[in-house]
Structures are given as structure tokens and as C-alpha cells.
Design a protein around this motif. Structure first.
Motif, PDB file in Angstrom:
ATOM      1  N   ILE A  41       0.833  -1.207   0.000  1.00  0.00           N
ATOM      2  CA  ILE A  41       0.000   0.000   0.000  1.00  0.00           C
ATOM      3  C   ILE A  41       0.865   1.254   0.000  1.00  0.00           C
ATOM      4  CG2 ILE A  41      -1.660   1.352   1.339  1.00  0.00           C
ATOM      5  CD1 ILE A  41      -2.829  -1.292   2.351  1.00  0.00           C
ATOM      6  N   LEU A  42       1.885   1.265   0.838  1.00  0.00           N
ATOM      7  CA  LEU A  42       2.764   2.437   0.932  1.00  0.00           C
ATOM      8  C   LEU A  42       3.598   2.614  -0.325  1.00  0.00           C
ATOM      9  CD1 LEU A  42       3.876   2.078   4.667  1.00  0.00           C
ATOM     10  CD2 LEU A  42       2.292   3.767   3.710  1.00  0.00           C
ATOM     11  N   LEU A  43       4.064   1.512  -0.906  1.00  0.00           N
ATOM     12  CA  LEU A  43       4.813   1.607  -2.160  1.00  0.00           C
ATOM     13  C   LEU A  43       3.984   2.260  -3.255  1.00  0.00           C
ATOM     14  CD1 LEU A  43       6.783  -1.757  -2.592  1.00  0.00           C
ATOM     15  CD2 LEU A  43       7.719   0.518  -2.156  1.00  0.00           C
ATOM     16  N   GLU A  44       2.707   1.917  -3.273  1.00  0.00           N
ATOM     17  CA  GLU A  44       1.827   2.433  -4.322  1.00  0.00           C
ATOM     18  C   GLU A  44       1.421   3.875  -4.089  1.00  0.00           C
ATOM     19  OE1 GLU A  44      -2.566   1.463  -6.322  1.00  0.00           O
ATOM     20  OE2 GLU A  44      -1.681   0.080  -4.859  1.00  0.00           O
ATOM     21  N   ASN A  45       1.321   4.279  -2.840  1.00  0.00           N
ATOM     22  CA  ASN A  45       0.720   5.581  -2.545  1.00  0.00           C
ATOM     23  C   ASN A  45       1.660   6.639  -1.978  1.00  0.00           C
ATOM     24  OD1 ASN A  45      -2.415   5.187  -2.854  1.00  0.00           O
ATOM     25  ND2 ASN A  45      -1.672   3.337  -1.826  1.00  0.00           N
ATOM     26  N   VAL A  46       2.789   6.245  -1.407  1.00  0.00           N
ATOM     27  CA  VAL A  46       3.647   7.216  -0.714  1.00  0.00           C
ATOM     28  C   VAL A  46       5.047   7.199  -1.334  1.00  0.00           C
ATOM     29  CG1 VAL A  46       4.567   7.949   1.512  1.00  0.00           C
ATOM     30  CG2 VAL A  46       2.323   6.849   1.400  1.00  0.00           C
ATOM     31  N   LEU A  47       5.327   8.218  -2.139  1.00  0.00           N
ATOM     32  CA  LEU A  47       6.604   8.284  -2.841  1.00  0.00           C
ATOM     33  C   LEU A  47       7.779   8.386  -1.881  1.00  0.00           C
ATOM     34  CD1 LEU A  47       7.977   8.392  -5.618  1.00  0.00           C
ATOM     35  CD2 LEU A  47       7.700  10.884  -5.564  1.00  0.00           C
ATOM     36  N   PHE A  48       7.605   9.124  -0.798  1.00  0.00           N
ATOM     37  CA  PHE A  48       8.663   9.265   0.202  1.00  0.00           C
ATOM     38  C   PHE A  48       9.087   7.894   0.713  1.00  0.00           C
ATOM     39  CE2 PHE A  48      10.245   9.744   4.519  1.00  0.00           C
ATOM     40  CZ  PHE A  48      11.083  10.848   4.443  1.00  0.00           C
ATOM     41  N   TYR A  49       8.107   7.053   1.013  1.00  0.00           N
ATOM     42  CA  TYR A  49       8.378   5.696   1.494  1.00  0.00           C
ATOM     43  C   TYR A  49       9.076   4.879   0.414  1.00  0.00           C
ATOM     44  CZ  TYR A  49       7.358   0.914   3.081  1.00  0.00           C
ATOM     45  OH  TYR A  49       7.448  -0.406   3.461  1.00  0.00           O
ATOM     46  N   LYS A  50       8.628   5.001  -0.811  1.00  0.00           N
ATOM     47  CA  LYS A  50       9.198   4.232  -1.921  1.00  0.00           C
ATOM     48  C   LYS A  50      10.679   4.522  -2.105  1.00  0.00           C
ATOM     49  CE  LYS A  50       8.367   3.177  -6.817  1.00  0.00           C
ATOM     50  NZ  LYS A  50       7.492   3.469  -7.988  1.00  0.00           N
ATOM     51  N   ASP A  84      -7.082   5.554   4.601  1.00  0.00           N
ATOM     52  CA  ASP A  84      -7.168   6.879   5.231  1.00  0.00           C
ATOM     53  C   ASP A  84      -6.204   6.971   6.414  1.00  0.00           C
ATOM     54  OD1 ASP A  84      -9.337   7.566   3.521  1.00  0.00           O
ATOM     55  OD2 ASP A  84     -10.734   6.584   4.891  1.00  0.00           O
ATOM     56  N   CYS A  85      -6.243   5.953   7.266  1.00  0.00           N
ATOM     57  CA  CYS A  85      -5.387   5.946   8.459  1.00  0.00           C
ATOM     58  C   CYS A  85      -3.911   5.870   8.088  1.00  0.00           C
ATOM     59  CB  CYS A  85      -5.754   4.764   9.356  1.00  0.00           C
ATOM     60  SG  CYS A  85      -7.426   4.847  10.025  1.00  0.00           S
ATOM     61  N   LEU A  86      -3.590   5.061   7.089  1.00  0.00           N
ATOM     62  CA  LEU A  86      -2.190   4.906   6.696  1.00  0.00           C
ATOM     63  C   LEU A  86      -1.639   6.194   6.084  1.00  0.00           C
ATOM     64  CD1 LEU A  86      -2.078   1.284   5.211  1.00  0.00           C
ATOM     65  CD2 LEU A  86      -1.470   2.068   7.509  1.00  0.00           C
ATOM     66  N   LEU A  87      -2.455   6.884   5.302  1.00  0.00           N
ATOM     67  CA  LEU A  87      -1.991   8.141   4.705  1.00  0.00           C
ATOM     68  C   LEU A  87      -1.802   9.215   5.768  1.00  0.00           C
ATOM     69  CD1 LEU A  87      -4.043   8.386   1.368  1.00  0.00           C
ATOM     70  CD2 LEU A  87      -1.693   7.575   1.714  1.00  0.00           C
ATOM     71  N   PHE A 156      -1.397  12.716  -2.060  1.00  0.00           N
ATOM     72  CA  PHE A 156      -0.566  11.569  -2.394  1.00  0.00           C
ATOM     73  C   PHE A 156      -0.781  11.053  -3.817  1.00  0.00           C
ATOM     74  CE2 PHE A 156      -0.476  11.549   2.219  1.00  0.00           C
ATOM     75  CZ  PHE A 156       0.870  11.301   2.459  1.00  0.00           C
ATOM     76  N   THR A 157      -1.961  11.278  -4.390  1.00  0.00           N
ATOM     77  CA  THR A 157      -2.206  10.790  -5.745  1.00  0.00           C
ATOM     78  C   THR A 157      -1.568  11.699  -6.792  1.00  0.00           C
ATOM     79  OG1 THR A 157      -4.355  11.927  -5.776  1.00  0.00           O
ATOM     80  CG2 THR A 157      -4.340   9.606  -5.143  1.00  0.00           C
ATOM     81  N   ASN A 158      -1.495  12.991  -6.492  1.00  0.00           N
ATOM     82  CA  ASN A 158      -0.852  13.926  -7.422  1.00  0.00           C
ATOM     83  C   ASN A 158       0.627  14.007  -7.086  1.00  0.00           C
ATOM     84  OD1 ASN A 158       0.020  16.024  -9.043  1.00  0.00           O
ATOM     85  ND2 ASN A 158      -1.805  17.273  -8.700  1.00  0.00           N
ATOM     86  N   LYS A 159       1.441  13.288  -7.844  1.00  0.00           N
ATOM     87  CA  LYS A 159       2.874  13.191  -7.541  1.00  0.00           C
ATOM     88  C   LYS A 159       3.718  14.210  -8.308  1.00  0.00           C
ATOM     89  CE  LYS A 159       2.742   8.283  -6.234  1.00  0.00           C
ATOM     90  NZ  LYS A 159       1.277   8.168  -6.203  1.00  0.00           N
TER      91      LYS A 159
END
Length: 259
Positions: A41-50, A84-87, A156-159
Motif C-alpha cells: 500500500i505504501l509503495l503504491e501511494n507514498v513516494l517518500f516511502y518508496k 485513510d489511516c495509513l496516509l 498523495f495521488t498527485n505526484k
């Protein structure tokens, strides 16, 4: 008598040492079971984490887990989903990831509204001027943050943009950690850098207000908003900021990336 007092003091020191070690142990990776599906989930949605290393990703998840343990997240008029909670947790950890054992002591609850809201916290379709995506609460909402779910996900969707509403609000909380939101976060900035920081901020704000900057216009309204807007830019598009605003990038890097 002196001998007995000395023994008691030594035992007390050993007890405190044991408690401290035990407390540190509970925050270690070995004592936290992170849901395995978080990673995807984080790989897909959070560039910082990726962009983190494998070990850093594990540490990031642990810090998210700890944040969610102590923070209430409540949805208003919609059903809360795990994403929602993870973001929200990711938004909280990104600004303080390089800080050791950081806790948001000035936050107990995050309220999520389904859409943007107005100054009276109204968000229905009939409400005019619904243009607020997030805020740090005051008064009866002290120690609370209010976020628009739509703004949270958009961040997070607009990178390709330079904005992230939730990160913006958590930077305000960092600013508030010294007791006041003033754009000069004592927890981030060593005292000797305060004047150079403010000089740089005013220079950048002047450029914004003269339409000579790619930093969002809202950053030119006050030192408070400049810190949060520039912080969004720093975390969302670090390479671009480093190229276009090298001095500002260097200053923010010193603030957010210290261990």
C-alpha cells in the motif's frame, strides 16, 4: 546511615536504568508486528516511502504503527478506511522521520471530513466557500487536527505538484511544539540559525509576492504559512527545490533531516 542511603540511591538508579531500557526495547522493531500488506500500500501511494531503503522502510512502518497506537482517527459522516489511516500516519511521520523517538505531544485526535470545509467547519454540498483542506485546531479543538479526506488523498495521488495538505498541517504541529505557531520552529531550528532563516524566508516571500517564485502563493501570506508550504515542496519535490531554491533546500534539509 550514609551507607544505607548510598545503597538506596544505587538501587533507585538501577531501577530507572531498567525502566529506560525496557521503554526503549518496546519501541524496537522486534516488538512490533507490522501488517505485511502495508508495504504494498505504501509503495503504491507514498513516494517518500518508496524512495527509502529497506531498513528505513521498516523503521518508517514502526513509527507509523506507534503513531496510530496513540492517536485517535475519527471519520465524520463517512466510513473510515485503512488507507485513510495509513496516509494520515505517513503524513505525520514524513516530517519527523529523521528525528529519534519523536511524539506529537500536542495531538490527540485527527478528525477527517469527507470533503473540503469552510471556516465554520461546514462541508455539505450547500455550503459556500468550502476551500479548507486542513487545519490545526484551537480552542475546543485544541490538540486536534481536522483534515479533508479529499485533500488528504489528493496530496498523495498527485505526484507532480508540490503540495500535500496533511504534511502541511503536521508541519504546523511541529511549529507549535514550542508553544506557539510562528513560523520559527524551535524543535527544528538551532537558535544561531534563527536570524539567517528568517532573512531567507523574507527573501523567498518577497519573490512569491512579486510573482517571481514557483513556491505556492499561500506561502507568501505569512512566515507561518511559508514554513508549511515550503515544507510541502521540500518533501514532495526535493530534487526540484534543490535545483530552484538551493539555499532554502539546504536550510530545510538541516531542519528536517537532522538525527
Amino acid at each position: 546511615m550514609l551507607y544505607i542511603i548510598t545503597i538506596i540511591l544505587l538501587l533507585f538508579i538501577l531501577y530507572l536504568s531498567f525502566r529506560f531500557k525496557k521503554k526503549r526495547k518496546t519501541t524496537s522493531l522486534e516488538n512490533v508486528t507490522i501488517p505485511t500488506h502495508w508495504h504494498a500500500i505504501l509503495l503504491e501511494n507514498v513516494l517518500f516511502y518508496k524512495n527509502l531503503t529497506t531498513n528505513e522502510q521498516q523503521d518508517f512502518c514502526v513509527k507509523m504503527f506507534r503513531f496510530l497506537e496513540v492517536t485517535n482517527i475519527e471519520a465524520v459522516h463517512f466510513k473510515l478506511e485503512e488507507l485513510d489511516c495509513l496516509l494520515i500516519a505517513a503524513s505525520a511521520i514524513i516530517p519527523v522521520f529523521r528525528f529519534k523517538n519523536w511524539q506529537y505531544t500536542n495531538l490527540t485526535t485527527v478528525l477527517i471530513y469527507p470533503d473540503y470545509f469552510d471556516e465554520d467547519l461546514q462541508f455539505s454540498d450547500k455550503t459556500a466557500d468550502r476551500n479548507i483542506g486542513g487545519l490545526v485546531g484551537t480552542g475546543r479543538f485544541d490538540n486536534q487536527m481536522i483534515l479533508s479526506r479529499k485533500a488528504l488523498h489528493l496530496g498523495f495521488t498527485n505526484k507532480t505538484d508540490k503540495g500535500n495538505t496533511a504534511i502541511h498541517e503536521f508541519i504546523h504541529l511541529l511549529d507549535k511544539a514550542d508553544g506557539v505557531i510562528d513560523g520559527i520552529p524551535a524543535v527544528l531550528l538551532d537558535k544561531q540559525y534563527t536570524i539567517p532563516f528568517l532573512q531567507l524566508v523574507h527573501k523567498e516571500m518577497e519573490a512569491i509576492n512579486n510573482d517571481k517564485s514557483d513556491i505556492r502563493n499561500y506561502g507568501g501570506t505569512s512566515e507561518i504559512e511559508f514554513l508549511a508550504v515550503a515544507g510541502e515542496y521540500f518533501f514532495e519535490r526535493p530534487k526540484l527545490m534543490k535545483r530552484k531554491h538551493p539555499a532554502l533546500y539546504k536550510m530545510l534539509d538541516a531542519c528536517f533531516m537532522k538525527s
